[in-house]
Structures are given as structure tokens and as C-alpha cells.
Write a protein that holds these residues in place. Structure first.
Motif, PDB file in Angstrom:
ATOM      1  N   ALA A  36     -12.646  12.107  -1.807  1.00 24.72           N
ATOM      2  CA  ALA A  36     -11.642  13.003  -1.276  1.00 24.72           C
ATOM      3  C   ALA A  36     -10.404  11.361  -1.346  1.00 24.72           C
ATOM      4  N   THR A  37      -9.478  11.660  -2.460  1.00 23.56           N
ATOM      5  CA  THR A  37      -8.414   9.982  -1.863  1.00 23.56           C
ATOM      6  C   THR A  37      -7.580  10.598  -1.457  1.00 23.56           C
ATOM      7  N   PRO A  38      -6.253   9.605  -1.024  1.00 24.82           N
ATOM      8  CA  PRO A  38      -5.135  10.337  -0.345  1.00 24.82           C
ATOM      9  C   PRO A  38      -4.264  10.597  -1.616  1.00 24.82           C
ATOM     10  N   SER A  39      -3.314  10.893  -1.149  1.00 29.14           N
ATOM     11  CA  SER A  39      -2.240  11.035  -2.178  1.00 29.14           C
ATOM     12  C   SER A  39      -1.556   9.703  -2.984  1.00 29.14           C
ATOM     13  N   GLN A  40      -1.558   9.111  -4.001  1.00 23.65           N
ATOM     14  CA  GLN A  40      -1.223   8.621  -5.152  1.00 23.65           C
ATOM     15  C   GLN A  40       0.380   8.378  -4.680  1.00 23.65           C
ATOM     16  N   ARG A  41       1.088   9.069  -4.370  1.00 26.16           N
ATOM     17  CA  ARG A  41       3.013   8.763  -3.950  1.00 26.16           C
ATOM     18  C   ARG A  41       3.588   8.047  -3.637  1.00 26.16           C
ATOM     19  N   ASP A  42       3.128   7.676  -2.680  1.00 25.24           N
ATOM     20  CA  ASP A  42       3.756   6.845  -2.142  1.00 25.24           C
ATOM     21  C   ASP A  42       3.142   5.214  -2.041  1.00 25.24           C
ATOM     22  N   LEU A  43       1.793   5.317  -3.521  1.00 23.30           N
ATOM     23  CA  LEU A  43       0.885   3.639  -2.804  1.00 23.30           C
ATOM     24  C   LEU A  43       2.320   3.172  -4.666  1.00 23.30           C
ATOM     25  N   ASP A  44       1.878   1.869  -4.076  1.00 24.40           N
ATOM     26  CA  ASP A  44       2.241   0.667  -5.152  1.00 24.40           C
ATOM     27  C   ASP A  44       0.908   0.452  -6.298  1.00 24.40           C
ATOM     28  N   ARG A  45       1.490  -0.207  -7.281  1.00 25.06           N
ATOM     29  CA  ARG A  45       0.156  -0.112  -8.412  1.00 25.06           C
ATOM     30  C   ARG A  45      -1.331  -1.206  -7.596  1.00 25.06           C
ATOM     31  N   ARG A  46      -1.593  -1.756  -6.595  1.00 26.95           N
ATOM     32  CA  ARG A  46      -2.410  -2.329  -6.458  1.00 26.95           C
ATOM     33  C   ARG A  46      -3.204  -1.628  -5.318  1.00 26.95           C
ATOM     34  N   ALA A  47      -2.431  -0.762  -4.407  1.00 31.59           N
ATOM     35  CA  ALA A  47      -3.105   0.002  -3.193  1.00 31.59           C
ATOM     36  C   ALA A  47      -4.015   1.671  -3.931  1.00 31.59           C
ATOM     37  N   ARG A  48      -2.239   1.754  -5.655  1.00 33.88           N
ATOM     38  CA  ARG A  48      -3.176   3.321  -6.206  1.00 33.88           C
ATOM     39  C   ARG A  48      -4.963   2.945  -7.398  1.00 33.88           C
ATOM     40  N   ARG A  49      -4.546   1.283  -7.516  1.00 31.94           N
ATOM     41  CA  ARG A  49      -6.411   1.198  -8.196  1.00 31.94           C
ATOM     42  C   ARG A  49      -7.288   1.053  -7.129  1.00 31.94           C
ATOM     43  N   ARG A  50      -6.670   0.126  -5.835  1.00 33.91           N
ATOM     44  CA  ARG A  50      -7.456   0.182  -4.930  1.00 33.91           C
ATOM     45  C   ARG A  50      -8.690   2.512  -4.850  1.00 33.91           C
ATOM     46  N   ASN A  51      -6.748   3.127  -4.205  1.00 34.82           N
ATOM     47  CA  ASN A  51      -7.439   3.782  -3.513  1.00 34.82           C
ATOM     48  C   ASN A  51      -8.676   4.739  -5.224  1.00 34.82           C
ATOM     49  N   VAL A  52      -8.852   5.158  -6.158  1.00 38.24           N
ATOM     50  CA  VAL A  52      -9.063   5.540  -6.548  1.00 38.24           C
ATOM     51  C   VAL A  52     -10.451   4.985  -7.200  1.00 38.24           C
ATOM     52  N   ALA A  53     -10.426   3.274  -7.149  1.00 41.96           N
ATOM     53  CA  ALA A  53     -11.783   2.461  -7.247  1.00 41.96           C
ATOM     54  C   ALA A  53     -12.885   3.560  -7.299  1.00 41.96           C
ATOM     55  N   GLY A  54     -14.028   3.371  -8.092  1.00 33.97           N
ATOM     56  CA  GLY A  54     -15.104   4.283  -7.765  1.00 33.97           C
ATOM     57  C   GLY A  54     -15.048   5.984  -7.369  1.00 33.97           C
TER      58      GLY A  54
END
Length: 186
Positions: free
Chosen positions: A112-130
Motif C-alpha cells: 500500500a502506497t500513500p496517495s501521490q496527490r501532494d508529492l513532487d516528481r522525486r517523491a512520487r518515484r520513491r513512493n511507487v518504487a517496487g
């Protein structure tokens, strides 16, 4: 992978995504955003049928580099799907697959990944990696589907999992993309 430099942002030129083509016919604003929100957050099937019909019509002029073999929706984590009552992208994929005669294949969101809504590009990538697992017996070509594309991080993560499983051609479809210039993708 060949990239059309005239249609790519600087970020995609510096670090090409793991997919060749992207087809996103609408901007996430106005009536399209309202329909997507009704569909996604209120399970409004009428809005979903409208979006599926619009996507299907838009696909009539699209030429894929390789023949479509599999349509794979970006999956929600099971907990988020239970919260919403359904997985909107899987529902949309079933509609498109039925209309186009495409095969469906599911991926699994393994965490389960947190919502991407308020994340920047780099944080979004880290959030969904793997975050995704795909079957190992995949065909040569896969078309990934998502409802909204912002930075492309989620689709890139799923595309990477497909590449690791041996897929040679990955294309991306989404209903809409966010209109911010800083989020332009190839």
C-alpha cells in the motif's frame, strides 16, 4: 527505445521512461476532471461508461508501434479498493478490453502506497518504487492503463516491472493528464 525529442520534456530526455509511447487524450480539468472524480470517488458508473466510450473513440486514430497483445490496468492496493468499493482503472480496462477485443492481464500492487496527490516528481518515484508484481509469463507487448497521469511515476514503476518480466514493448494509455507544465511527459 527511440524517443521523439520534439514531444518530450527535459526530464524525459535526461531520464527516459521505461515505456515507448504514451496516449493521453485529455487534460485533467473541467468536465473530464469532474467525470473522473465522480467515477473514481463516487463509483458513478454513468461517468465511467462515458469515459470508456471517449477512450474507445480516441483509440481509433492511435497507431501502436507493436500490435496490442495485453491491456494491463494499474492496480489499486486491495485495501484502497475496499475503501472505494471498486478499482476504477480495472473497471475501465474491462470496458475497453471488451470494446476492442483485447486480452486483460492483471498486475498486483504488493504494498500500500500513500496517495501521490501532494508529492513532487522525486517523491512520487520513491513512493511507487517496487510497488508492483507482474506475472512472469508476459507477451512481447503490453499496454498499461491508468485513469490520470501526472508525472508518470506510477506507470513507470509498473512498466519497469513488466520490463523485468521480459516485455519488449510497453505503451501507456491514460484518460487524462494533469495540465501543469512541470509534469509534462513524453
Amino acid at each position: 527505445m527511440e524517443i521523439n525529442e520534439a514531444r518530450c520534456c527535459g526530464q524525459c530526455l535526461r531520464s527516459p521512461p521505461p515505456f515507448e509511447t504514451t496516449h493521453v487524450p485529455w487534460r485533467y480539468e473541467g468536465d473530464i476532471a469532474a467525470a473522473l472524480q465522480r467515477f473514481k470517488f463516487q463509483a458513478d458508473r454513468r461517468a465511467g461508461h462515458l469515459l470508456a466510450a471517449l477512450m474507445d473513440e480516441g483509440l481509433n486514430t492511435l497507431k501502436f508501434e507493436a500490435p496490442a497483445e495485453i491491456l494491463m490496468p494499474v492496480p489499486l492496493h486491495a485495501d484502497r479498493a475496499r475503501e472505494r468499493g471498486f478499482d476504477q482503472t480495472a473497471w475501465l480496462a474491462r470496458q475497453l478490453a471488451a470494446r476492442r477485443g483485447w486480452q486483460l492481464l492483471g498486475a498486483q500492487r504488493v504494498r500500500a502506497t500513500p496517495s501521490q496527490r501532494d508529492l513532487d516528481r522525486r517523491a512520487r518515484r520513491r513512493n511507487v518504487a517496487g510497488a508492483f508484481r507482474v506475472p512472469r509469463a508476459l507477451p512481447e507487448t503490453v499496454i498499461l492503463l491508468d485513469d490520470v497521469m501526472t508525472t508518470g511515476a506510477t506507470l513507470a514503476s509498473l512498466a519497469g516491472a513488466c520490463r523485468d518480466a521480459g516485455v519488449r514493448h510497453v505503451s501507456v494509455l491514460a484518460v487524462a493528464r494533469t495540465p501543469s507544465r512541470m509534469h509534462r511527459i513524453c
